[in-house]
Design a protein around this motif. Structure first.
Motif, short mmCIF file in Angstrom:
data_model
loop_
_atom_site.label_atom_id
_atom_site.label_comp_id
_atom_site.label_asym_id
_atom_site.label_seq_id
_atom_site.Cartn_x
_atom_site.Cartn_y
_atom_site.Cartn_z
N VAL A 164 35.27 12.26 94.34
CA VAL A 164 35.41 11.60 93.05
C VAL A 164 36.63 12.12 92.31
O VAL A 164 37.38 11.35 91.69
CB VAL A 164 34.13 11.81 92.22
N GLY A 165 36.86 13.44 92.36
CA GLY A 165 38.03 13.99 91.69
C GLY A 165 39.32 13.41 92.21
O GLY A 165 40.24 13.08 91.45
N GLY A 166 39.39 13.25 93.52
CA GLY A 166 40.58 12.64 94.12
C GLY A 166 40.72 11.18 93.74
O GLY A 166 41.84 10.68 93.50
N GLY A 170 34.51 17.51 85.99
CA GLY A 170 33.26 16.76 85.95
C GLY A 170 33.52 15.36 85.44
O GLY A 170 34.60 15.08 84.88
N ALA A 171 32.56 14.46 85.64
CA ALA A 171 32.75 13.08 85.17
C ALA A 171 31.41 12.37 85.06
O ALA A 171 30.45 12.70 85.76
CB ALA A 171 33.67 12.31 86.12
N HIS A 216 35.55 2.25 86.31
CA HIS A 216 34.19 2.78 86.48
C HIS A 216 34.02 4.18 85.91
O HIS A 216 33.10 4.89 86.28
CB HIS A 216 33.83 2.78 87.97
N VAL A 217 34.90 4.56 85.01
CA VAL A 217 34.82 5.88 84.42
C VAL A 217 34.35 5.77 82.97
O VAL A 217 34.86 4.95 82.20
CB VAL A 217 36.18 6.62 84.51
N ALA A 218 33.35 6.57 82.63
CA ALA A 218 32.85 6.61 81.26
C ALA A 218 33.42 7.81 80.52
O ALA A 218 33.95 7.68 79.41
CB ALA A 218 31.33 6.65 81.24
N GLU A 219 33.32 9.00 81.13
CA GLU A 219 33.86 10.21 80.53
C GLU A 219 34.36 11.13 81.64
O GLU A 219 33.82 11.13 82.75
CB GLU A 219 32.80 10.96 79.72
N ILE A 220 35.38 11.91 81.32
CA ILE A 220 35.91 12.88 82.28
C ILE A 220 36.01 14.24 81.60
O ILE A 220 36.63 14.37 80.52
CB ILE A 220 37.31 12.48 82.80
N ASP A 221 35.41 15.25 82.19
CA ASP A 221 35.51 16.62 81.69
C ASP A 221 36.74 17.28 82.31
O ASP A 221 36.92 17.24 83.53
CB ASP A 221 34.26 17.42 82.05
#
Length: 993
Positions: free
Chosen positions: A144-146, A262-263, A166-171
């Motif tokens: 996922v990170g990649g 994280g995400a 498809h991303v809501a939040e990214i830490d």
């Protein structure tokens, strides 16, 4: 490279903080590469377990000025995941799915989770109602990170778009140590109580808002124009109409803004029904011209490939590896979905009718069969590796493999691109996401010579100018990285390029995150992995010459080990057999790719691996290779690590003391001659405590029971008791030779009798021989001088002047005679014999295809656990045993897909026992635990049978011959076929009495 003092200080600080880190030469070699053309040696590799580890690692790097390179599965084709500093490998430990919220439609993950694992976990938790949509071809090893780093898309992007959709939040962790969370409407401190991070989030928010206000016009005119515009930063998401979506802006920043820790990702409903429609065309341009019509039918995916990839798949994995392909020279795979199968099928019929009217379609068909569907998708998904080493002998490389245009302009762009390729004397192997206008084209550059690299540079620049003229993007999925960042000014105005640089500075003021790409990039032809390899002759026993002159004069050993291009399929946790040791340890060093990368540094003479054939780093990285040969089939690039290991060990141990197991197991055929004469005494001694003493003295594990040794004449009696004449021979063009190998003679003589009866019942005259040794144990331990002498004698004994099949009972011995014989013994005789060799299962499957019914009237078990020997799988294919079992009436077959863990000598060696048992847990052990009732366990391989006995002695492993053996029920009838046992060259066939 950092100064020694600074490097020592960095490593000390990381160790003090408890961050797992490895700066060994071998580890640095493994991580000097990704799946691109580039090699950049890192300072060290860290394996963070927690976010706190990441904060500590980034802090230590900031203090010392060390670059930070975040890495997931290392599958980047643009050089995004290599760099000169500290590599953070998130795939090793930070790979958990933390929480799934079906109602909210989100999943909380760590960055190292594999995409296919994420989808699988989501579907399991939601009862198949939801899934994670992005599915790049590398989904079973990419993280996922990649995917966030380069805005990965995948086969179904026509329906579901890119990762940024498809991303809501990214830490995130910034280079100055702030922990912030990017959301769809802004930026906040991950922990509200963290005052430093809160202040950093507020300041960064204000700066990004100001950047957007100053560039409203250029962002609106130049960014986000086509579906696959991945090149550059996605700053259009900072516009007011995009609601200042910083989460989406972060996606595609390739690790140059902050480190993803994280995400929260969005989920999508999973369709109730789907159908793959395969379309054949004369060429890729014709296929591309039909894309607008296909898109009218709202497909979920429109993927394409050309004939070079299909031919390579069939060459490497057999003609049955591609099922259901219609006529043509280029193909589109169109995935249609809907609420029910009937409506989807009707939609497919309308699509086919429409395309027939267009006049370009050669043939089209719906692939309703799941096996066909899986086969066709695998052709597309393995495209990157298959195209690197083609069946024609050619090789191709990335570099301009990821351009994209609007789908309606794809045909014109491809036509112009083919002209540009021809102008530079290059060939492009084409595949990719036709429905999204994104092409993956691997090109026949010669990156080994200065002249070839100059062609690479000139062509790439011209190609960039071409795609910009067509309104396209340098990258449509893989990102810019080291491959294309230099070319971004051809695509964007100075104002936008300045905004890119400012955005990066705002996020990373210290400038330590993934240098060399995006802004202020290294030249595209800097750090090329194939450049700078010194010319040297590497003498090998194996014939490793490529099938054509594509190596451009490169030494065969160098060309062979450079076959790995880093696609990383060996890191997948399911599908195929490769790579059993990686699946057990999850350590890059134990993957086929990790081993290949260290070998590549060996031939470079790099400081990470400097001793050539005597390299301790190479010996270490090969230690847990089981020599299963699965990579030679499963690796899309055809890397054959078992051969490389054997060759290396032959040189490494020359003049050195070998491990004891190389004598106790490597010389096993010699010992069996002795134990055959004294089998009763040997077995009695081994049953006492002295047995463990003897095992330990031979370097063997004392935790694994040693097998019973057979008497010298047992196999002869078994064949004689098959109810056939033992005097005389079998002649005739339709006869077969049953080769009773060393393992069968020494440990499983009963299998020889069963095999004799089955072959006799197949209606072909049979001749039986045991007058040769395949040298397998010497090959696997790297004692190639002895192996070649034995194989030469085997070729002489088996070359009888006929084309009769040589059917070998033990699959590993069959594989050695089929594959290793002609590669080690360079004679026409060796080639003739190898061409005749078949495994027992492969021969039975062939007879079944002619209408023969095995074991008529014999009761067979209702179900079977099928453990296919790795060498059978890699050399003869995985389907033979299943075909035979089905023909015999076994209804329920459970494939224990994967290596058993013993793999010849490996699982018997003391230092490898624990890993061998971990390997068994990949597939075989769970399959045995799940088996209930009347179950046969099929283990044609002797080593597989030993592992089954170790795991569950109540269910002994059986050879296919024993399951199909007509047994005593057939012996009351007069034999119809004679089997002659001979200890003479097979050309001396006697007349039956």
């Amino acid at each position: 490279m950092l100064e020694t003092r600074t490097r020592t200080s960095l490593l000390g600080e990381l160790a003090a903080a408890g961050v797992p880190v490895d700066a060994s030469p071998r580890r640095r070699a493994e991580y000097s590469y990704d799946a691109s053309n580039y090699r950049v040696e890192p300072v060290a590799v860290a394996f963070p377990r927690t976010v706190e580890d990441v904060v500590a690692a980034v802090g230590a790097c900031r203090a010392s000025g060390t670059p930070v390179i975040a890495r997931g599965g290392g599958t980047s084709m643009a050089g995004n995941a290599v760099g000169p500093g500290l590599v953070l490998d998130f795939s090793r430990h930070m790979h958990r799915v933390l929480a799934i919220d079906e109602e909210a439609g989100t999943v909380d993950v760590e960055p190292g989770v594999i995409l296919a694992v994420l989808s699988r976990e989501v579907e399991r938790a939601t009862g198949g109602r939801r899934t994670f949509a992005p599915d790049p071809s590398s989904k079973n090893r990419a993280t996922v990170g990649g995917a966030i780093a380069n805005d990965a898309c995948g086969n179904h992007s026509v329906r579901y778009g890119r990762t940024s959709d498809h991303v809501a939040e990214i830490d995130l962790v910034t280079s100055d140590g702030a922990r912030v969370t990017a959301t769809e409407t802004g930026l906040r401190a991950t922990d509200p109580a963290d005052s430093f991070s809160a202040g950093r989030a507020q300041a960064l928010t204000r700066s990004l808002e100001q950047l957007a206000q100053e560039n409203l016009g250029s962002f609106r005119l130049e960014l986000g124009r086509i579906p696959r515009q991945v090149s550059g930063y996605h700053l259009e998401n900072l516009l007011p109409e995009k609601k200042f979506n910083i989460a989406r802006a972060v996606v595609g920043s390739e690790g140059t803004w902050a480190v993803v820790v994280g995400a929260r990702m969005k989920l999508v409903p999973k369709p109730a029904a789907a159908l793959l429609v395969c379309l054949g065309y004369e060429d890729v341009v014709d296929a591309a011209r039909d894309i607008p019509a296909i898109l009218e039918f709202s497909p979920a995916a429109v993927e394409g490939t050309d004939e070079a990839i299909v031919a390579t798949m069939r060459h490497r994995r057999g003609p049955d590896s591609v099922l259901g392909l219609p006529e043509g020279h280029a193909w589109l795979f169109v995935d249609l979905d809907g609420d029910d199968p009937g409506s989807v099928r009707a939609l497919a019929d309308r699509l086919l009718a429409r395309l027939a009217e267009n006049g370009r379609l050669v043939q089209g068909r719906a692939a309703a069969d799941p096996a066909e569907r899986a086969s066709l998708w695998r052709v597309r998904e393995d495209g990157a590796g298959l195209s690197s080493r083609l069946a024609s002998g050619g090789e191709s490389w990335p570099g301009w493999e990821d351009s994209a245009v609007a789908p309606e302009r794809l045909a014109d762009y491809l036509a112009d691109l083919r002209g540009l390729l021809a102008e530079h004397g290059l060939t492009g192997v084409m595949y990719g996401h036709f429905g999204a206008g994104c092409m993956h084209i691997r090109i026949t550059y010669d990156l080994r010579s200065e002249e070839g690299r100059e062609v690479f540079r000139k062509f790439t620049r011209r190609a960039a100018e071409l795609v910009v003229r067509h309104g396209g993007s340098l990258s449509g999925e893989h990102g810019d990285g080291r491959a294309r960042s230099e070319l971004l000014p051809l695509m964007y105005s100075p104002a936008v390029m300045a905004a890119f640089a400012e955005a990066r500075r705002l996020w990373d003021p210290s400038g330590i995150l993934n240098p060399g790409s995006m802004t202020d990039p290294d030249p595209m032809d800097a750090h090329l992995a194939l450049a700078g390899v010194p010319e040297r002759e590497w003498r090998t026993s194996f014939d490793l010459h490529p099938a054509s002159s594509a190596s451009h004069g490169t030494d065969p050993w160098v060309h062979a080990v450079q076959g790995c291009i880093g696609v990383g399929r060996c890191r997948a946790d399911s599908g195929g057999v490769m790579c059993p040791s990686y699946r057990a340890t999850r350590d890059e060093k134990d993957s086929t790719r990790g081993r290949a990368r260290v070998l590549q540094d060996m031939v470079r003479g790099a400081r990470t691996v400097e001793e050539g054939w005597k390299s301790e780093e190479v010996r270490e990285v090969l230690d847990l290779c089981l020599a299963c040969k699965a990579c030679s089939t499963d690796c899309p690039a055809g890397v054959d690590m078992a051969t490389y290991k054997s060759e290396f060990f032959d040189h490494y141990y020359s003049g050195r003391i070998r491990p004891l197991s190389h004598f106790s197991l490597g010389w096993l055929p010699r010992w069996l001659k002795l134990t055959g004469r004294l089998s009763a005494l040997v077995n009695a001694v081994l049953a006492t405590p002295l047995g463990k003493v003897a095992a330990a003295a031979g370097g063997l594990t004392t935790k694994r029971a040693l097998p019973r040794f057979a008497g010298a004449g047992e196999w002869r009696r078994e064949v004689a008791e098959a109810g056939v004449l033992t005097a005389g021979g079998a002649d005739g063009a339709d006869s077969v030779v049953l080769f009773v190998d060393t393992f069968t003679r020494g440990f499983r003589p009963e299998v020889a009798g069963a095999a004799a009866r089955v072959l006799a019942g197949a209606g072909q005259p049979v001749e039986c021989s045991a007058d040769a040794c395949c040298g397998l144990t010497w090959i696997s331990t790297g004692q190639l001088g002895t192996a070649k002498r034995l194989l030469s004698k085997a070729a002489e004994a088996l070359d009888d002047g006929t084309d009769r099949p040589i059917v070998v009972v033990e699959p590993s011995c069959a594989a050695a005679l089929r594959k290793d014989l002609p590669e080690l013994v360079h004679t026409e005789q060796a080639k003739r014999v190898a061409a005749r060799v078949r495994s027992f299962a492969a021969h039975v499957a062939d007879r079944v295809s002619t209408g023969w019914e095995p074991s008529p009237g014999k009761p067979v078990p209702e179900q079977a656990v099928l453990q296919t020997h790795c060498h059978e799988y890699s050399v003869f294919g995985a389907a033979a045993q299943r075909t035979a079992l089905k023909a015999a009436g076994v209804r329920n077959i459970v494939d224990a897909e994967g290596c058993c863990g013993v793999a010849g000598n490996f699982g018997f060696e003391a230092q490898h026992y624990e890993v061998s048992m971990q390997v068994a847990e990949n597939a075989l052990a769970p399959a045995l635990r799940g088996a209930e009732g009347d179950v046969a366990v099929l283990t044609d391989g002797f080593s597989c049978a030993r592992q089954v006995d170790q795991l569950d002695s109540s269910r002994p492993g059986l050879h296919l011959a024993q399951i199909l053996d007509p047994g005593t029920a057939r012996l009351s009838q007069p034999p119809t076929t004679q089997i002659a046992m001979s200890q003479r060259p097979l050309g001396q066939v006697t007349t039956p009495q």
